[in-house]
Design a protein around this motif. Structure first.
Motif, PDB file in Angstrom:
ATOM      1  N   ASN A  99       0.909  18.165  -5.080  1.00 34.29           N
ATOM      2  CA  ASN A  99       2.092  17.304  -4.943  1.00 34.29           C
ATOM      3  C   ASN A  99       1.814  15.839  -5.224  1.00 34.29           C
ATOM      4  O   ASN A  99       2.668  14.987  -4.961  1.00 34.29           O
ATOM      5  N   SER A 100       0.626  15.530  -5.729  1.00 34.61           N
ATOM      6  CA  SER A 100       0.295  14.139  -6.034  1.00 34.61           C
ATOM      7  C   SER A 100      -0.453  14.076  -7.355  1.00 34.61           C
ATOM      8  O   SER A 100      -1.527  14.669  -7.488  1.00 34.61           O
ATOM      9  N   VAL A 101       0.120  13.379  -8.311  1.00 33.14           N
ATOM     10  CA  VAL A 101      -0.544  13.237  -9.607  1.00 33.14           C
ATOM     11  C   VAL A 101      -1.850  12.469  -9.450  1.00 33.14           C
ATOM     12  O   VAL A 101      -2.871  12.803 -10.046  1.00 33.14           O
ATOM     13  N   GLY A 102      -1.843  11.433  -8.609  1.00 34.35           N
ATOM     14  CA  GLY A 102      -3.018  10.574  -8.465  1.00 34.35           C
ATOM     15  C   GLY A 102      -4.120  11.169  -7.619  1.00 34.35           C
ATOM     16  O   GLY A 102      -5.297  10.919  -7.865  1.00 34.35           O
ATOM     17  N   PHE A 103      -3.751  11.966  -6.608  1.00 34.14           N
ATOM     18  CA  PHE A 103      -4.745  12.473  -5.665  1.00 34.14           C
ATOM     19  C   PHE A 103      -5.838  13.275  -6.365  1.00 34.14           C
ATOM     20  O   PHE A 103      -7.022  13.128  -6.071  1.00 34.14           O
ATOM     21  N   GLY A 104      -5.454  14.127  -7.284  1.00 36.53           N
ATOM     22  CA  GLY A 104      -6.438  14.959  -7.965  1.00 36.53           C
ATOM     23  C   GLY A 104      -7.212  14.250  -9.046  1.00 36.53           C
ATOM     24  O   GLY A 104      -8.175  14.799  -9.591  1.00 36.53           O
ATOM     25  N   ARG A 105      -6.819  13.016  -9.382  1.00 32.01           N
ATOM     26  CA  ARG A 105      -7.465  12.301 -10.474  1.00 32.01           C
ATOM     27  C   ARG A 105      -8.227  11.062 -10.026  1.00 32.01           C
ATOM     28  O   ARG A 105      -8.658  10.264 -10.854  1.00 32.01           O
ATOM     29  N   MET A 106      -8.396  10.903  -8.712  1.00 37.75           N
ATOM     30  CA  MET A 106      -8.998   9.647  -8.246  1.00 37.75           C
ATOM     31  C   MET A 106     -10.419   9.461  -8.774  1.00 37.75           C
ATOM     32  O   MET A 106     -10.870   8.350  -8.999  1.00 37.75           O
ATOM     33  N   GLY A 107     -11.149  10.573  -8.951  1.00 37.46           N
ATOM     34  CA  GLY A 107     -12.512  10.449  -9.452  1.00 37.46           C
ATOM     35  C   GLY A 107     -12.576   9.928 -10.872  1.00 37.46           C
ATOM     36  O   GLY A 107     -13.591   9.391 -11.309  1.00 37.46           O
ATOM     37  N   ASP A 108     -11.467  10.074 -11.625  1.00 33.08           N
ATOM     38  CA  ASP A 108     -11.436   9.593 -13.004  1.00 33.08           C
ATOM     39  C   ASP A 108     -11.176   8.095 -13.079  1.00 33.08           C
ATOM     40  O   ASP A 108     -11.389   7.474 -14.119  1.00 33.08           O
ATOM     41  N   MET A 114       0.828  -1.205   0.000  1.00 31.86           N
ATOM     42  CA  MET A 114       0.000   0.000   0.000  1.00 31.86           C
ATOM     43  C   MET A 114       0.868   1.263   0.000  1.00 31.86           C
ATOM     44  O   MET A 114       0.564   2.237  -0.700  1.00 31.86           O
ATOM     45  N   ALA A 115       1.978   1.248   0.765  1.00 30.91           N
ATOM     46  CA  ALA A 115       2.861   2.414   0.796  1.00 30.91           C
ATOM     47  C   ALA A 115       3.483   2.652  -0.578  1.00 30.91           C
ATOM     48  O   ALA A 115       3.581   3.794  -1.057  1.00 30.91           O
ATOM     49  N   ALA A 116       3.891   1.561  -1.239  1.00 29.37           N
ATOM     50  CA  ALA A 116       4.476   1.684  -2.583  1.00 29.37           C
ATOM     51  C   ALA A 116       3.444   2.178  -3.581  1.00 29.37           C
ATOM     52  O   ALA A 116       3.747   3.005  -4.455  1.00 29.37           O
ATOM     53  N   ALA A 117       2.216   1.685  -3.464  1.00 25.21           N
ATOM     54  CA  ALA A 117       1.140   2.120  -4.365  1.00 25.21           C
ATOM     55  C   ALA A 117       0.895   3.615  -4.223  1.00 25.21           C
ATOM     56  O   ALA A 117       0.764   4.334  -5.215  1.00 25.21           O
ATOM     57  N   HIS A 118       0.875   4.101  -2.988  1.00 22.27           N
ATOM     58  CA  HIS A 118       0.665   5.540  -2.761  1.00 22.27           C
ATOM     59  C   HIS A 118       1.831   6.362  -3.330  1.00 22.27           C
ATOM     60  O   HIS A 118       1.607   7.415  -3.931  1.00 22.27           O
ATOM     61  N   ARG A 119       3.064   5.865  -3.154  1.00 19.49           N
ATOM     62  CA  ARG A 119       4.224   6.615  -3.679  1.00 19.49           C
ATOM     63  C   ARG A 119       4.162   6.726  -5.195  1.00 19.49           C
ATOM     64  O   ARG A 119       4.362   7.803  -5.761  1.00 19.49           O
ATOM     65  N   LEU A 130       1.520   6.313  -7.133  1.00 18.64           N
ATOM     66  CA  LEU A 130       0.341   7.065  -7.571  1.00 18.64           C
ATOM     67  C   LEU A 130       0.553   8.563  -7.370  1.00 18.64           C
ATOM     68  O   LEU A 130       0.030   9.381  -8.126  1.00 18.64           O
ATOM     69  N   ASP A 131       1.340   8.929  -6.357  1.00 24.97           N
ATOM     70  CA  ASP A 131       1.663  10.347  -6.154  1.00 24.97           C
ATOM     71  C   ASP A 131       2.549  10.878  -7.285  1.00 24.97           C
ATOM     72  O   ASP A 131       2.385  12.012  -7.724  1.00 24.97           O
ATOM     73  N   THR A 132       3.489  10.045  -7.733  1.00 29.69           N
ATOM     74  CA  THR A 132       4.456  10.526  -8.725  1.00 29.69           C
ATOM     75  C   THR A 132       4.038  10.253 -10.170  1.00 29.69           C
ATOM     76  O   THR A 132       4.396  11.008 -11.072  1.00 29.69           O
ATOM     77  N   ARG A 133       3.259   9.176 -10.386  1.00 35.01           N
ATOM     78  CA  ARG A 133       2.916   8.796 -11.760  1.00 35.01           C
ATOM     79  C   ARG A 133       1.421   8.738 -12.039  1.00 35.01           C
ATOM     80  O   ARG A 133       1.012   8.465 -13.163  1.00 35.01           O
ATOM     81  N   GLY A 134       0.624   8.951 -11.040  1.00 34.43           N
ATOM     82  CA  GLY A 134      -0.811   8.787 -11.241  1.00 34.43           C
ATOM     83  C   GLY A 134      -1.172   7.319 -11.188  1.00 34.43           C
ATOM     84  O   GLY A 134      -0.495   6.510 -10.543  1.00 34.43           O
ATOM     85  N   PHE A 135      -2.226   6.954 -11.895  1.00 35.53           N
ATOM     86  CA  PHE A 135      -2.724   5.570 -11.836  1.00 35.53           C
ATOM     87  C   PHE A 135      -2.202   4.715 -12.988  1.00 35.53           C
ATOM     88  O   PHE A 135      -2.830   3.742 -13.374  1.00 35.53           O
ATOM     89  N   ASN A 136      -1.031   5.087 -13.504  1.00 33.02           N
ATOM     90  CA  ASN A 136      -0.479   4.338 -14.642  1.00 33.02           C
ATOM     91  C   ASN A 136       0.405   3.174 -14.217  1.00 33.02           C
ATOM     92  O   ASN A 136       0.733   2.320 -15.038  1.00 33.02           O
ATOM     93  N   ALA A 137       0.834   3.134 -12.975  1.00 33.01           N
ATOM     94  CA  ALA A 137       1.730   2.072 -12.523  1.00 33.01           C
ATOM     95  C   ALA A 137       1.022   0.712 -12.571  1.00 33.01           C
ATOM     96  O   ALA A 137      -0.150   0.592 -12.232  1.00 33.01           O
ATOM     97  N   THR A 138       1.752  -0.308 -12.988  1.00 29.37           N
ATOM     98  CA  THR A 138       1.206  -1.667 -13.046  1.00 29.37           C
ATOM     99  C   THR A 138       1.425  -2.362 -11.702  1.00 29.37           C
ATOM    100  O   THR A 138       2.216  -1.907 -10.864  1.00 29.37           O
ATOM    101  N   LEU A 139       0.747  -3.483 -11.515  1.00 29.95           N
ATOM    102  CA  LEU A 139       0.948  -4.255 -10.287  1.00 29.95           C
ATOM    103  C   LEU A 139       2.382  -4.757 -10.183  1.00 29.95           C
ATOM    104  O   LEU A 139       2.949  -4.847  -9.088  1.00 29.95           O
ATOM    105  N   ASP A 140       2.988  -5.104 -11.314  1.00 34.28           N
ATOM    106  CA  ASP A 140       4.387  -5.556 -11.309  1.00 34.28           C
ATOM    107  C   ASP A 140       5.299  -4.448 -10.808  1.00 34.28           C
ATOM    108  O   ASP A 140       6.225  -4.688 -10.014  1.00 34.28           O
ATOM    109  N   GLU A 141       5.051  -3.207 -11.260  1.00 36.62           N
ATOM    110  CA  GLU A 141       5.877  -2.076 -10.837  1.00 36.62           C
ATOM    111  C   GLU A 141       5.662  -1.767  -9.359  1.00 36.62           C
ATOM    112  O   GLU A 141       6.607  -1.416  -8.638  1.00 36.62           O
ATOM    113  N   ILE A 142       4.430  -1.898  -8.907  1.00 37.54           N
ATOM    114  CA  ILE A 142       4.150  -1.668  -7.489  1.00 37.54           C
ATOM    115  C   ILE A 142       4.840  -2.726  -6.639  1.00 37.54           C
ATOM    116  O   ILE A 142       5.394  -2.422  -5.574  1.00 37.54           O
TER     117      ILE A 142
END
Length: 365
Positions: free
Chosen positions: A254-263, A172-177, A179-191
């Protein structure tokens, strides 16, 4: 003139169930009125007592009511001393609603009057019919009830075994990191790689990326709800609003993913709407208090704050390389626009005046 039920209504189960429900609620409220409670208070108190404590989102799912209604009921019960809010044992961003000793004693004291009223409600039925009726009613009432809509991915629970729980927290910590830097583009393998665990470990917890996305979004919303509730407690309503806007602006900028969660999830789903309601309910009350004290323009609405915050992400992105804090200046002016007293110092410190060519410089990078 006596009005009889039309044949269509008399054969309509929805109408009959609603009519029976209203009659039962009226009878129950007559008993609860002796304790200055209503049926919604009794149901909430019984729910948290029987479950050993529930978060507000869990209580809302149990009672099938929206977030703002849950907050009102819990607030009322807390004022009477029958429940209290405490820290959640596994979710640092959430609270647990717990029955107090006074609440438990009240339930025990009410048990006989409630049982008597229940027998009165079922009195039109024979003793043999009553358990059959309750069983059928229970089946009808729960046929389409799940904590969240069936079309949504299941919410993955935190494992209890120590090593599994540790891996879960790392994922979960890695997923948040990411998602903050790349948005929701990270794959499960990358996480998995960022968490330092094997890919198989991630897939044992999450069957697909959407399950992980839903859990991250839920945590984002729980975090925002806790901040909104904290802002509501501020003695100065305007400063409480400013504190929340500052917090939200910081997270979005400061988070790419935070502002896009609704999408990333269907914003009409019950889980997302419930989370958003939990954030907005205390802010609505806070805004109303700020209006009542003359600190905010009477025409200001929560929609205005949502609109302002929605623009923080694009503003932060455009100016990130030339003035990373320019979004604070934008927020400062936006807050001044809804403030009733223009002489009051804005909530966010204004940045130094931008050079006239800053926008041009940002847009050409």
């Amino acid at each position: 003139m006596r009005i009889s039920n039309a044949a269509m209504l008399a054969g309509n189960p929805g109408f009959l169930l609603a009519q029976a429900g209203r009659q039962a609620t009226r009878k129950l409220n007559r008993v609860l009125g002796n304790y200055e409670l209503r049926s919604r208070h009794y149901a909430a108190l019984m729910g948290v007592h029987e479950n050993g404590g529930l978060s507000q989102s869990e209580l809302g799912a149990l009672l099938d009511i929206d977030a703002s209604s849950v907050t009102v009921v819990v607030d009322e019960l807390e004022r009477t001393g029958y429940v209290r809010r405490g820290p959640h044992p596994t979710k640092s961003w959430s609270h647990l609603v717990l029955a107090t000793e006074a609440g438990r004693k009240l339930l025990q004291h009410m048990s006989n009057p409630i049982a008597h009223q229940t027998r009165a409600i079922l009195s039109p039925l024979t003793e043999q019919e009553q358990p059959q009726f309750l069983d059928m009613l229970r089946r009808v009432a729960t046929a389409d009830r799940t904590p969240f809509d069936r079309t949504e991915p299941k919410l993955v629970a935190r494992p209890k075994r120590a090593d599994a729980a540790q891996n879960f927290e790392r994922i979960m910590a890695a997923a948040h990191r990411l998602l903050d830097t790349r948005g929701f583009n990270a794959t499960l393998d990358e996480i998995a790689a960022a968490a330092g665990v094997g890919v198989g470990t991630v897939y044992r917890r999450f069957s697909n990326k959407q399950e992980l996305t839903y859990l991250v979004v839920q945590q984002y919303l729980e975090e925002m709800a806790a901040q909104a509730e904290k802002a509501e407690q501020h003695p100065d309503a305007w400063q409480g609003l400013c504190d929340f806007v500052q917090y939200a602006g910081e997270r979005i900028a400061n988070s790419v993913g935070f502002g896009r969660m609704g999408d990333e999830i269907h914003i009409g789903t019950e889980q997302y709407r419930f989370g958003v309601d939990r954030v907005e309910a205390p802010l609505e009350r806070l805004l109303a208090r700020a209006k009542a004290t003359g600190q905010v323009n009477e025409n200001a609405e929560l929609f205005d704050l949502r609109t302002v915050l929605t623009a923080v992400g694009p503003v932060a992105t455009v100016f990130r390389t030339v003035d990373p804090d320019h979004w604070r200046r934008y927020l400062s002016f936006a807050l001044q626009d809804i403030q009733n007293d223009p002489r009051r110092e804005p909530a966010t410190a204004a940045c130094q005046a931008c050079p006239t060519n800053m926008l041009e410089a940002a847009s050409t990078r």
